[in-house]
Each structure stands twice: as C-alpha cells, then as structure tokens.
Enzyme design. Sequence first.
Site, PDB file in Angstrom:
ATOM      1  N   CYS A   2      23.475  53.634  -2.447  1.00 14.74           N
ATOM      2  CA  CYS A   2      24.201  54.115  -1.310  1.00 14.74           C
ATOM      3  C   CYS A   2      23.334  54.992  -0.400  1.00 14.74           C
ATOM      4  O   CYS A   2      23.592  55.056   0.786  1.00 14.74           O
ATOM      5  CB  CYS A   2      25.417  54.890  -1.800  1.00 14.74           C
ATOM      6  SG  CYS A   2      26.590  55.324  -0.561  1.00 14.74           S
ATOM      7  N   ARG A  27      28.107  60.592   0.397  1.00 12.34           N
ATOM      8  CA  ARG A  27      28.347  59.158   0.533  1.00 12.34           C
ATOM      9  C   ARG A  27      28.909  58.548  -0.742  1.00 12.34           C
ATOM     10  O   ARG A  27      29.441  57.444  -0.726  1.00 12.34           O
ATOM     11  CB  ARG A  27      27.044  58.446   0.925  1.00 12.34           C
ATOM     12  CG  ARG A  27      26.526  58.843   2.291  1.00 12.34           C
ATOM     13  CD  ARG A  27      25.103  58.369   2.518  1.00 12.34           C
ATOM     14  NE  ARG A  27      25.022  56.925   2.607  1.00 12.34           N
ATOM     15  CZ  ARG A  27      25.001  56.245   3.742  1.00 12.34           C
ATOM     16  NH1 ARG A  27      25.080  56.887   4.890  1.00 12.34           N
ATOM     17  NH2 ARG A  27      24.904  54.943   3.751  1.00 12.34           N
ATOM     18  N   TRP A  73      25.242  53.557  -5.771  1.00 13.89           N
ATOM     19  CA  TRP A  73      26.655  53.257  -6.013  1.00 13.89           C
ATOM     20  C   TRP A  73      26.683  51.847  -6.557  1.00 13.89           C
ATOM     21  O   TRP A  73      26.329  50.900  -5.868  1.00 13.89           O
ATOM     22  CB  TRP A  73      27.443  53.369  -4.712  1.00 13.89           C
ATOM     23  CG  TRP A  73      28.922  53.174  -4.833  1.00 13.89           C
ATOM     24  CD1 TRP A  73      29.845  54.092  -5.223  1.00 13.89           C
ATOM     25  CD2 TRP A  73      29.655  51.977  -4.513  1.00 13.89           C
ATOM     26  NE1 TRP A  73      31.106  53.544  -5.181  1.00 13.89           N
ATOM     27  CE2 TRP A  73      31.017  52.245  -4.747  1.00 13.89           C
ATOM     28  CE3 TRP A  73      29.287  50.700  -4.056  1.00 13.89           C
ATOM     29  CZ2 TRP A  73      32.013  51.297  -4.538  1.00 13.89           C
ATOM     30  CZ3 TRP A  73      30.279  49.750  -3.851  1.00 13.89           C
ATOM     31  CH2 TRP A  73      31.625  50.058  -4.094  1.00 13.89           C
ATOM     32  N   ASN A  99      19.311  49.483  -0.398  1.00 13.29           N
ATOM     33  CA  ASN A  99      20.754  49.490  -0.162  1.00 13.29           C
ATOM     34  C   ASN A  99      21.168  48.095   0.273  1.00 13.29           C
ATOM     35  O   ASN A  99      20.454  47.445   1.036  1.00 13.29           O
ATOM     36  CB  ASN A  99      21.143  50.479   0.949  1.00 13.29           C
ATOM     37  CG  ASN A  99      21.155  51.902   0.473  1.00 13.29           C
ATOM     38  OD1 ASN A  99      21.058  52.174  -0.715  1.00 13.29           O
ATOM     39  ND2 ASN A  99      21.286  52.828   1.406  1.00 13.29           N
ATOM     40  N   GLY A 100      22.359  47.664  -0.144  1.00  6.93           N
ATOM     41  CA  GLY A 100      22.856  46.356   0.257  1.00  6.93           C
ATOM     42  C   GLY A 100      23.102  45.467  -0.945  1.00  6.93           C
ATOM     43  O   GLY A 100      23.132  45.921  -2.093  1.00  6.93           O
ATOM     44  N   GLU A 480      48.412  55.764   5.055  1.00  8.08           N
ATOM     45  CA  GLU A 480      47.272  56.681   5.019  1.00  8.08           C
ATOM     46  C   GLU A 480      47.527  57.833   4.054  1.00  8.08           C
ATOM     47  O   GLU A 480      46.622  58.259   3.333  1.00  8.08           O
ATOM     48  CB  GLU A 480      46.978  57.196   6.423  1.00  8.08           C
ATOM     49  CG  GLU A 480      45.858  58.217   6.511  1.00  8.08           C
ATOM     50  CD  GLU A 480      44.487  57.700   6.108  1.00  8.08           C
ATOM     51  OE1 GLU A 480      43.580  58.529   5.920  1.00  8.08           O
ATOM     52  OE2 GLU A 480      44.323  56.465   5.969  1.00  8.08           O
ATOM     53  N   LYS A 484      45.161  58.735   0.886  1.00 10.90           N
ATOM     54  CA  LYS A 484      44.527  60.033   0.659  1.00 10.90           C
ATOM     55  C   LYS A 484      44.801  60.532  -0.757  1.00 10.90           C
ATOM     56  O   LYS A 484      43.905  61.041  -1.436  1.00 10.90           O
ATOM     57  CB  LYS A 484      45.043  61.067   1.679  1.00 10.90           C
ATOM     58  CG  LYS A 484      44.415  60.948   3.033  1.00 10.90           C
ATOM     59  CD  LYS A 484      42.973  61.352   3.003  1.00 10.90           C
ATOM     60  CE  LYS A 484      42.084  60.501   3.859  1.00 10.90           C
ATOM     61  NZ  LYS A 484      42.041  59.109   3.774  1.00 10.90           N
ATOM     62  N   GLU A 487      42.771  58.482  -3.247  1.00 18.05           N
ATOM     63  CA  GLU A 487      41.332  58.714  -3.157  1.00 18.05           C
ATOM     64  C   GLU A 487      40.904  59.969  -3.912  1.00 18.05           C
ATOM     65  O   GLU A 487      39.914  59.947  -4.645  1.00 18.05           O
ATOM     66  CB  GLU A 487      40.909  58.853  -1.690  1.00 18.05           C
ATOM     67  CG  GLU A 487      40.847  57.548  -0.927  1.00 18.05           C
ATOM     68  CD  GLU A 487      40.441  57.768   0.515  1.00 18.05           C
ATOM     69  OE1 GLU A 487      39.591  57.006   1.003  1.00 18.05           O
ATOM     70  OE2 GLU A 487      40.977  58.685   1.168  1.00 18.05           O
ATOM     71  N   HIS A 503      63.183  45.577  -1.044  1.00 16.56           N
ATOM     72  CA  HIS A 503      62.699  44.224  -1.260  1.00 16.56           C
ATOM     73  C   HIS A 503      61.731  44.162  -2.443  1.00 16.56           C
ATOM     74  O   HIS A 503      60.747  43.416  -2.415  1.00 16.56           O
ATOM     75  CB  HIS A 503      62.040  43.688   0.012  1.00 16.56           C
ATOM     76  CG  HIS A 503      62.990  43.535   1.148  1.00 16.56           C
ATOM     77  ND1 HIS A 503      63.925  42.524   1.210  1.00 16.56           N
ATOM     78  CD2 HIS A 503      63.180  44.298   2.259  1.00 16.56           C
ATOM     79  CE1 HIS A 503      64.646  42.642   2.319  1.00 16.56           C
ATOM     80  NE2 HIS A 503      64.210  43.724   2.967  1.00 16.56           N
ATOM     81  N   LYS A 602      31.243  56.899   0.853  1.00 17.08           N
ATOM     82  CA  LYS A 602      31.678  57.270   2.197  1.00 17.08           C
ATOM     83  C   LYS A 602      31.478  56.135   3.187  1.00 17.08           C
ATOM     84  O   LYS A 602      32.369  55.781   3.942  1.00 17.08           O
ATOM     85  CB  LYS A 602      30.904  58.516   2.657  1.00 17.08           C
ATOM     86  CG  LYS A 602      31.248  58.981   4.068  1.00 17.08           C
ATOM     87  CD  LYS A 602      32.670  59.498   4.153  1.00 17.08           C
ATOM     88  CE  LYS A 602      32.960  60.137   5.494  1.00 17.08           C
ATOM     89  NZ  LYS A 602      34.388  60.492   5.624  1.00 17.08           N
TER      90      LYS A 602
END
Length: 607
Positions: A2, A27, A73, A99-100, A480, A484, A487, A503, A602
Amino acid sequence: MCGIVGYTGDAPAAKLLLDGLSRLEYRGYDSAGLCLLNQDFSTVKTVGKVRNLAEKVRDCQVDGLVGIAHTRWATHGAPLEKNAHPHLDDGGRVAVVHNGIIENYMALRSRLEKRGHKFISDTDSEVIPHLIAEFYDDDPVQAVAAALRQLTGTYGVCVLFRDLPGLMIAARSGSPVIVGLGQGSNMAASDVTALITHTRNVIYLNDGELAVITPEKVELRTLANVPIEREISRITWDPDTIGKGGYEHFMIKEIFEQPEALANTIRGRVLPDDGSAKLSGLNMTPREMAMINRIVIPGCGSSLHSGLIGEYYFEDIAGIPAEVEQAAEFRYRNPIIEPNTLVLPISQSGETADTLAAVREAIHKGAVVAAISNVVGSTIARECGRGVYLHAGPEISVASTKAFTCQVAALLLMSLLFGRSRRLSGEDGREIGAEIARLPELVQSVLDEFPTIERIAKKYAAFNDFFFIGRGCLYPVALEGALKLKEVSYVHAEGYHAAELKHGPMSLLGDRVPVIALANRIPGQEKLLGNIEECLARRSPVIAVVSGEDANVAKYTSDIIRVPASSRYAAPITTVVALQIFAYCFARERKCDIDQPRNLAKSVTVE
C-alpha cells in the site's frame, strides 16, 4: 499495495525511509520492510507496525545512502515476513518494492521457474525483480522497461541494483508514484505525505513512465526509453496538518475539522446576489451546462454514498436525470454514454483504481468528464482535466469524514450552478446558496452535541448488530452511517431505506438489534415514524436523529440525537456528522484501532 518510499542521497537512508513509512501508515497495511544498499543489500522485514520495523532496523544496525521501503496491504499471500516487501531476485542483484496487482504473475512465475529462478514468497510482486534480473545486462533502464512491458495489471515500483549504488528507478502504471526533488538527494513515494518533510517540489509520473533517479538529478523516460519533459509541481499545504494536533485519533480530529473544511470547500464559490455558484474548475460555459441532459456518478465506498446524495440534488434542484454507478462495474458492463452526458467521478484520493478505470472508459466513450477530488495533482484529477477540488486538507484516518461532507457540499454547489443554467429561479437559488453558506455553522452545532452522542454510543457499545434507516436524501446517509460503524468498530451494521425493512431484513430485528432511525423533519418524516413503530413492535431499541427541538419522536425513544433544523439539502451533512461521532465514540469504547482499522486501506489502488 500500500505504501512506497525510496531515497538516494547523501544522508543515512534508514531514518528517512522509516519517517516516510510512518507518514503512510494511515493508508492501512499489515507488514513492512526496507532494503538498504551499502556495498550489498541489507533487507529487514516485519509483520505489523512500522514501529516494529524501526526496532528491528536498530537491532540489525544497518544503513546506507540509498534504500527503498514499503508497507504492504496483503493481496496475494498472507501477512508473513516472507511476503513483505522489498523482494529480491534469487541472485540478490535487484531489489523491488511494488504497489498494485500483476494479473499474469502465475504465467510469468512458471516461465521463470523453468529457467531456474527460485521464489520464496506467495506474492505476485516477486516476479518483478526476477524479470528485471533476467533482462539486466549493463543497462538498468532497458532491463526495467523490458520487464515492465511483460506485466499485465497495475504497478507502482521502485527498483535498486546492487552494482549501481546511488541509482534508483521508479515507474508506474495505474498505481501512483511521485518523485520528490531535493538538494543533493531525491526521493520517490506513492503519496506526497511521505515526501513533505524532505521537499515541496515534486513530479507526478504518468502511466507508462519511469524516472531514473540519482542524488544529483532525475530523468523521465517512457518505457520505450524516450526522454520526457515534465513541469515541477509545488506542494502547498503545511506538514503540520498531518499531525494529530492534540487529539487522541486522526478520525476525531478530522470530524472536528469539518466546519473549517466545509468553509474551505465553499469559500468564494457561492454567488449570493445571483443565487448561483462559481466553479471555475469545471471549465464549462452556461450554454454547455444547459446542454447536459444526464449525469452519471461513479464512485466507491463513501464516495459512492456521497454520489447517491448528489443524485437527489441534481434531479431536485437542477432537473437533470442522474444515476450513481459502482465504479468497479462501470466499465465492465459496457455503459451507455449518450451525447451531452456528464460523468462525474468522485474519489477522495483521486487514485482509486476502480474509479480511475471508470474515468478512462467514460473518456473513451466520448463523455464530458469532471472529477470531484480532494488531492491536487492526483491521477483522476489530471486525467479528467476539469472538476472541483474539495480543499478539505489531508485526511489521514482510513474512515473518511471531512472528505465525505465536503464531497456532498461540492455536489450541492454543482447542483445549484447547473440548476441556475436551466429551471431554478434566482429566488430559490439564493435560498439554497444561503443554506450552503450556513453549513460550517450547522456542523458546529452538531459537534456541540458530542457529549450527548458519546453517552448514547457508550450505552450501546456492547451490541453487535445495528440497522440504520432513512428516507429520501437521508437513505444514503443511513448507508454511510452503517459503513462508518463497520469500518472502525468491526460490528455488523446495515444501512437500508426505511421502506425496505419489511421486505426481508425485519426478520432480524429483536432486542439485541438496535435501529438508528434518521427521523429529521424533512419530506417523508411521517412515513419514517411509522417505520420506527414497526421496529419497536419487534422489540428493537431505537436511536433517533431528529431536527432541532422536534418532539415527534420523543414518545418512541429517549435516545435522541439532535441536529440543527435545516432544509433537506443540508440535512445529509449535519446528520452524517452525528453518525460519524457515534461511530467514533462506539469504537473508542470498544478499544478498537480507529485510525487504521484491520484489513482496510485508505487509498484503494487495486481493482
């Protein structure tokens, strides 16, 4: 992923690298490592925090004038020392941080193993140093370029060569890399926060570019080894803004920064006499805005939720059909982009991989594309070429707070501007503009309710399942709010439109499943009160968010969070701030790692 930091210069590298990594901790990561070059490579890795790595480096007594470092990460392979970066080829000639995600790594690894290469990790990243070593024959740039051309996927890399002390090569494709320019030394990193104490002069690499970095100079080239000229950018924000400033956590600091952040977002952008807004970064004339007949908003996570609020704004205020797309699906489902469609990607970091992919697909399909981002010079902002910067300041906590509310404010400003280009009257525009100008004051009123919200959060801190319900533009706020809580506290939380409970989800209600009901006095409140009764009939405790001194909810529950009375346009911002505080206090009571929640990052720079 990360975080990447690289240094070459005239000072001991270890301290600089560790300092850079510590600035990238926000991050999110699960392991860390560094590699220093001093005649030979010295590599130190550890699972866990950067402070663990710093202790291990001290114990090993290693240093050098050039080095690369990384916080990982996990994507491929568990968080183990063998999977932490940097990775070396089996001959120990090349060291790489990455990274990636390399999508074709299995095929490359199989080919290299057949040629005698030995791998020790479970990662996709380890193929890169082996590939570079395979191509290396006196020309390091050619070797790196040739290896990178073999890769399918995304990468941001820094590379060292054992026999070339002082040389570092950085490159990117889909994952950010920034070069920091110093005096007698230069750096590279995946985020400017790692560079800010070393230099304010930076160069942003574009995809398919590499930087040849020595202490004295930086040369940019394409993967075809063609030289590139690039303007130097200047970092303007203060390094002090990425400190905690006396707060226990970055999250609560950033929650309390929201009045100032909102003021920065709206400053100079509301035109009270005209009942309109000024957003120069959009670079669109009133006529061009009037021709937009559809808006598509791609985003992920909190940015997706802010886009859902923006959908209400654009349709209600501007009369423009709008839809919100999960950015990860946007390009894969071959979206229909009609003439005069505005695609409005939202990303706090401006580097979110899925959102960047959506941007490129929208550009390819001929859409007008304008970004909403908080980071000046980010990839999404640069590739769009137009948009709105939030000016919220650096956001360090993994859980987005001030960036989210500033995104919503930017969407409200944009809706006002587009509305005035079509059906919105000057009188109605002035009323909305006045409400936008009040946002910092309204949010401060919510912050003043901190003790009440904290008391309620502590009361429910032993519960492990929550539902958040809302209607209208507060439905995305319910999503949201649930996000939160998930998280930062790791409890199960679901956001639903209040009408959806019956439902299916209602089967889960009971005395151990509290419901947080967004019962603000806006259109739909009477229906929401009926939904509260349905929850109480199934023995679920109810926490209600209400407007001002509204007494309509008092007969249902005593657990009431009051936000200032406002229009339905400001209500999402004031309400979400209350939910941010609730999530923070709840997580703190449960002694969670609030700023760096487990398993999260992040800036999500992989798809």
